[in-house]
Each structure stands twice: as C-alpha cells, then as structure tokens.
Design a protein around this motif. Structure first.
Motif, PDB file in Angstrom:
ATOM      1  N   ALA A  65       7.696 -15.695 -32.890  1.00  0.00           N
ATOM      2  CA  ALA A  65       9.151 -15.806 -32.984  1.00  0.00           C
ATOM      3  C   ALA A  65       9.716 -16.781 -31.953  1.00  0.00           C
ATOM      4  CB  ALA A  65       9.801 -14.431 -32.819  1.00  0.00           C
ATOM      5  N   ASP A  66       9.090 -16.850 -30.765  1.00  0.00           N
ATOM      6  CA  ASP A  66       9.628 -17.755 -29.740  1.00  0.00           C
ATOM      7  C   ASP A  66       8.858 -19.073 -29.631  1.00  0.00           C
ATOM      8  OD1 ASP A  66       7.379 -17.331 -28.070  1.00  0.00           O
ATOM      9  OD2 ASP A  66       8.410 -15.858 -26.836  1.00  0.00           O
ATOM     10  N   GLY A  67       7.905 -19.302 -30.549  1.00  0.00           N
ATOM     11  CA  GLY A  67       7.215 -20.583 -30.606  1.00  0.00           C
ATOM     12  C   GLY A  67       6.100 -20.774 -29.603  1.00  0.00           C
ATOM     13  N   THR A  68       5.574 -19.672 -29.054  1.00  0.00           N
ATOM     14  CA  THR A  68       4.496 -19.800 -28.076  1.00  0.00           C
ATOM     15  C   THR A  68       3.150 -19.270 -28.559  1.00  0.00           C
ATOM     16  OG1 THR A  68       5.090 -17.700 -27.031  1.00  0.00           O
ATOM     17  CG2 THR A  68       6.093 -19.709 -26.114  1.00  0.00           C
ATOM     18  N   THR A  69       3.110 -18.740 -29.764  1.00  0.00           N
ATOM     19  CA  THR A  69       1.864 -18.198 -30.298  1.00  0.00           C
ATOM     20  C   THR A  69       1.765 -18.518 -31.778  1.00  0.00           C
ATOM     21  OG1 THR A  69       2.026 -16.356 -28.728  1.00  0.00           O
ATOM     22  CG2 THR A  69       0.450 -16.099 -30.500  1.00  0.00           C
ATOM     23  N   VAL A  70       0.537 -18.782 -32.217  1.00  0.00           N
ATOM     24  CA  VAL A  70       0.262 -18.928 -33.646  1.00  0.00           C
ATOM     25  C   VAL A  70      -0.763 -17.849 -33.979  1.00  0.00           C
ATOM     26  CG1 VAL A  70      -0.491 -20.458 -35.499  1.00  0.00           C
ATOM     27  CG2 VAL A  70       0.655 -21.424 -33.490  1.00  0.00           C
ATOM     28  N   PRO A  71      -0.301 -16.649 -34.396  1.00  0.00           N
ATOM     29  CA  PRO A  71      -1.211 -15.537 -34.679  1.00  0.00           C
ATOM     30  C   PRO A  71      -1.595 -15.527 -36.161  1.00  0.00           C
ATOM     31  CG  PRO A  71       1.039 -14.746 -34.697  1.00  0.00           C
ATOM     32  CD  PRO A  71       1.101 -16.237 -34.445  1.00  0.00           C
ATOM     33  N   THR A  72      -2.865 -15.723 -36.449  1.00  0.00           N
ATOM     34  CA  THR A  72      -3.276 -15.749 -37.850  1.00  0.00           C
ATOM     35  C   THR A  72      -4.387 -14.752 -38.135  1.00  0.00           C
ATOM     36  OG1 THR A  72      -5.046 -17.431 -37.766  1.00  0.00           O
ATOM     37  CG2 THR A  72      -2.778 -18.243 -37.883  1.00  0.00           C
ATOM     38  N   ALA A  73      -4.404 -14.335 -39.387  1.00  0.00           N
ATOM     39  CA  ALA A  73      -5.531 -13.584 -39.930  1.00  0.00           C
ATOM     40  C   ALA A  73      -6.339 -14.569 -40.756  1.00  0.00           C
ATOM     41  CB  ALA A  73      -5.047 -12.432 -40.796  1.00  0.00           C
ATOM     42  N   VAL A  74      -7.648 -14.474 -40.670  1.00  0.00           N
ATOM     43  CA  VAL A  74      -8.540 -15.329 -41.440  1.00  0.00           C
ATOM     44  C   VAL A  74      -8.831 -14.620 -42.757  1.00  0.00           C
ATOM     45  CG1 VAL A  74     -10.785 -16.479 -41.487  1.00  0.00           C
ATOM     46  CG2 VAL A  74      -9.559 -16.210 -39.304  1.00  0.00           C
ATOM     47  N   VAL A  75      -8.504 -15.290 -43.852  1.00  0.00           N
ATOM     48  CA  VAL A  75      -8.678 -14.725 -45.187  1.00  0.00           C
ATOM     49  C   VAL A  75      -9.749 -15.536 -45.901  1.00  0.00           C
ATOM     50  CG1 VAL A  75      -7.553 -14.205 -47.379  1.00  0.00           C
ATOM     51  CG2 VAL A  75      -6.279 -13.958 -45.233  1.00  0.00           C
ATOM     52  N   LEU A  76     -10.789 -14.853 -46.365  1.00  0.00           N
ATOM     53  CA  LEU A  76     -11.892 -15.476 -47.091  1.00  0.00           C
ATOM     54  C   LEU A  76     -11.891 -14.938 -48.514  1.00  0.00           C
ATOM     55  CD1 LEU A  76     -14.571 -17.113 -47.254  1.00  0.00           C
ATOM     56  CD2 LEU A  76     -15.732 -15.053 -46.372  1.00  0.00           C
ATOM     57  N   ASP A  77     -11.676 -15.809 -49.467  1.00  0.00           N
ATOM     58  CA  ASP A  77     -11.654 -15.419 -50.884  1.00  0.00           C
ATOM     59  C   ASP A  77     -10.775 -14.196 -51.125  1.00  0.00           C
ATOM     60  OD1 ASP A  77     -13.308 -17.568 -51.631  1.00  0.00           O
ATOM     61  OD2 ASP A  77     -15.113 -16.421 -51.165  1.00  0.00           O
ATOM     62  N   GLY A  78      -9.614 -14.176 -50.494  1.00  0.00           N
ATOM     63  CA  GLY A  78      -8.629 -13.121 -50.713  1.00  0.00           C
ATOM     64  C   GLY A  78      -8.746 -11.901 -49.816  1.00  0.00           C
TER      65      GLY A  78
END
Length: 185
Positions: A65-78
């Motif tokens: 929200a404040d532009g200091t983190t890019v939190p992602t989940a890794v999705v493989l074939d859904g």
C-alpha cells in the motif's frame, strides 16, 4: 514502487498479490511441507493457523500500500506453490528479495524464472541494487541467486536465527548495470 501485479512469468508461472486470498494455500503448503521449509522459514511450524498466515502477510500488504514492498504468491499452473517478495527502499533505489517454494514444485526452475521476472520488473522500475540474503546451508536458495546472475558479496556469521538455530547468512547482490549472465540472469 510502480511494479504492477500480476506478473506473467511464462505460460506456467504467474506472480500474484500475496493477500488474504492465498492464506489458506500458504497454510496448507507449510503444513504439508514442514520438513522442507522449517529450517529456513519462520512461518513453517507445526500447527500454523490461518491467523498466523494473515499476520505473516500483513507487513507485505502494508508495504504494498505504501510502495515499499512487492509481496507475491508464486502460482504454477493455477496452484499457489510459494512466496516471492521484494522489500524496497526507494530513497536508495535498493531492494531485498526473499522466497520460499514447496518441494513439490522444486527442480523445475519455477523460482529461478519467478525471481528473474521480479528482478527485471524492479530494475525497470528504477531499482539500482537488488540483494538476496539466504542461509549459507540453504543450497537450493543459493542456487537460485546464482542462476539469476547474483554475485556472492559476503557471509555474515550466525546472523540468521530460524527455529532456535543460528545460520550463517550469504549476501548476494545484482546491480541494474551488471551484464546479463549467460545462464539467463
């Protein structure tokens, strides 16, 4: 940060926002893969709950929200198979990337491709230096850093406590100005 999600890595791998929608998948992955993840990941402990996972996700979402983190989940074939995040310091144009992957998705280059894609987005967004810090004895994590073209800059002795054990911590880095490695970094 202006990195936009999702990031389509390739026809099999996508990086999506790690928000409440992945909490149940993270909990299940951790509980199903404790032996693999526990030595390296604080979240990996017996009896981890959805509330524990939400608490784990909260700092990333606040940073998003404040532009200091890019939190992602890794999705493989859904299916969600891991986590990949960057903590950014915009004032110094620096980011630190961290990741974990379920053993069922290992050995197929999933995390290597995901890290490569996220790092490319960070560099495109103006980040100058990206670091990966990993336990010295976590060979799969170190191999990802090396395949993506990061340089081992040093080892911090006993700097990484996980589950009551202190590990040496390897510090890898890559600069936006570094040449792309032959291994596709």
């Amino acid at each position: 940060m202006t990195v936009r999600l999702p990031i389509v890595v390739d026809e099999h791998v996508t990086l999506v926002l790690a928000d409440d929608s992945v909490a149940e998948a993270y909990r299940d992955l951790v509980l199903d893969d404790l032996d693999h993840l526990r030595p390296w990941e604080d979240l990996a402990r017996p009896g981890v709950t959805i509330d524990d996972v939400r608490a784990y996700l909260t700092p990333g979402l606040t940073g998003w929200a404040d532009g200091t983190t890019v939190p992602t989940a890794v999705v493989l074939d859904g299916a969600v198979v891991g986590a990949l995040a960057a903590r950014c310091t915009p004032a110094s144009a620096k980011a630190e990337v961290g990741y974990w992957l379920a053993s069922s998705a290992g050995g197929r280059g999933v995390m290597t491709r995901a890290v490569r894609a996220l790092v490319a987005e960070l560099f495109a967004d103006g980040v100058h230096r990206v670091e990966i810090r990993t336990a010295a004895d976590n060979q799969p994590s170190r191999a990802v850093a090396e395949r993506v073209g990061f340089t081992l800059e040093g080892t911090l002795r006993e700097a990484y406590p996980i589950d009551g054990v202190r590990h040496d911590l390897c510090v890898y880095a890559r600069l936006a100005s570094d040449p792309v490695s032959r291994s596709g970094g």
